[in-house]
Design a protein around this motif. Structure first.
Motif, PDB file in Angstrom:
ATOM      1  N   LEU A  10       7.831  -0.283   3.620  1.00 53.65           N
ATOM      2  CA  LEU A  10       8.563  -1.211   4.758  1.00 53.65           C
ATOM      3  C   LEU A  10       8.345  -2.548   4.406  1.00 53.65           C
ATOM      4  CD1 LEU A  10       3.772  -1.711   4.005  1.00 53.65           C
ATOM      5  CD2 LEU A  10       5.249  -0.776   6.294  1.00 53.65           C
ATOM      6  N   PHE A  11       9.238  -3.113   3.103  1.00 54.67           N
ATOM      7  CA  PHE A  11       9.328  -4.325   3.287  1.00 54.67           C
ATOM      8  C   PHE A  11      11.591  -4.709   2.901  1.00 54.67           C
ATOM      9  CE2 PHE A  11       5.248  -5.264   2.688  1.00 54.67           C
ATOM     10  CZ  PHE A  11       5.119  -6.055   3.628  1.00 54.67           C
ATOM     11  N   LEU A  30       9.621 -10.044   6.352  1.00 60.50           N
ATOM     12  CA  LEU A  30       9.251  -9.114   7.623  1.00 60.50           C
ATOM     13  C   LEU A  30      10.049 -10.089   8.513  1.00 60.50           C
ATOM     14  CD1 LEU A  30       8.454  -6.494   9.358  1.00 60.50           C
ATOM     15  CD2 LEU A  30       6.700  -7.766   9.566  1.00 60.50           C
ATOM     16  N   THR A 193       8.556  -0.120   9.146  1.00 60.05           N
ATOM     17  CA  THR A 193       8.521  -1.427   9.112  1.00 60.05           C
ATOM     18  C   THR A 193       8.158  -1.353  10.443  1.00 60.05           C
ATOM     19  OG1 THR A 193      10.190  -1.478   7.590  1.00 60.05           O
ATOM     20  CG2 THR A 193      10.692  -3.546   9.181  1.00 60.05           C
ATOM     21  N   ARG A 197       5.702  -4.093  12.120  1.00 62.81           N
ATOM     22  CA  ARG A 197       6.090  -5.737  13.103  1.00 62.81           C
ATOM     23  C   ARG A 197       4.776  -5.267  14.476  1.00 62.81           C
ATOM     24  NH1 ARG A 197      11.276  -3.698  13.024  1.00 62.81           N
ATOM     25  NH2 ARG A 197      11.906  -5.715  11.394  1.00 62.81           N
TER      26      ARG A 197
END
Length: 232
Positions: A10-11, A30, A193, A197
């Motif tokens: 994710l990050f 993000l 990711t 978003r």
């Protein structure tokens, strides 16, 4: 997927999410924006202590970082079934956690739940189902009650409940059935990711779960009943 692999997906590898036993907390970046991350791992049983730790983390975000989005990473076997926790008032601690998440939403924090492994019973109800929206990974396991337990509670034959579960998602475990009922908004596929978003970009302004359940055929009456009550 374990929590660290998920946070990295994710990050990136420089995320600041950390585990303290089964309790997860920290931050991730993000698109130049900081997200607060709170959750659990290792199929954690949500007991009195863990519920209060999660609630404290939510309140700390509200105090220290007004408006910061909160991502709830959910992996729980449900509430802790111990006399110790019952005597301490686990029901009140879990209700407090739900109220803290609700407070964060009312104070302008976008709250997104993500079931990345397992979500059962009260541990899911007072976390992911209190968020603005709750999504899941395709391999997640979600249920509120196993059919044998449901049979004991309802005093209906387990075979009857098993048959009902084939056509009615309300009686059936599994992430696909929770999508059909509207409890889970969508499953994340591909680039996580990008999925995060998109999930943050279109969080609903109101509770749309009953409407989604009707549109998906998983809950055919809830939305109609809600509208009748509101118009009465």
């Amino acid at each position: 997927m374990n929590w660290n692999d998920l946070a990295t997906a994710l990050f990136g590898a420089d995320h600041a999410v950390r585990a303290d036993g089964v309790f997860l907390s920290g931050t991730g970046q993000l698109d130049g924006r900081t997200l607060a991350v709170i959750g659990s791992t290792d199929h954690a049983a949500i007991g009195f202590d863990l519920a209060l730790r999660q609630a404290q983390a939510v309140l700390q975000v509200v105090v220290d970082a007004p408006g910061r989005p909160i991502l709830l990473l959910i992996d729980t076997q449900g509430q802790q079934l111990r006399r110790h926790d019952e005597m301490l008032g686990i029901h009140r601690a879990m209700a407090h956690l739900g109220q803290c998440i609700d407070l964060a939403r009312r104070q302008g924090h976008a709250v997104l739940g993500l079931v990345y492994d397992q979500a059962l019973s009260g541990g899911f109800i007072t976390s992911g189902l209190m968020a603005d929206a709750c999504d899941a990974l395709p391999g997640a396991e979600i249920r509120v009650m196993r059919l044998p337990a449901m049979a004991r509670i309802t005093r209906l034959p387990e075979a009857m409940l098993a048959e009902l579960s084939q056509a009615n998602p309300v009686f059936a475990p599994g992430v696909a059935n929770y999508v059909a009922m509207g409890g889970v908004r969508r499953l994340w596929q591909g680039d996580l990711t990008e999925a995060l978003r998109l999930a943050l970009a279109d969080l609903p302004a109101a509770d749309e779960r009953a409407r989604d359940g009707l549109a998906r055929g998983g809950r055919r009456l809830a939305d109609t009943v809600i509208r009748q009550v509101l118009s009465a």
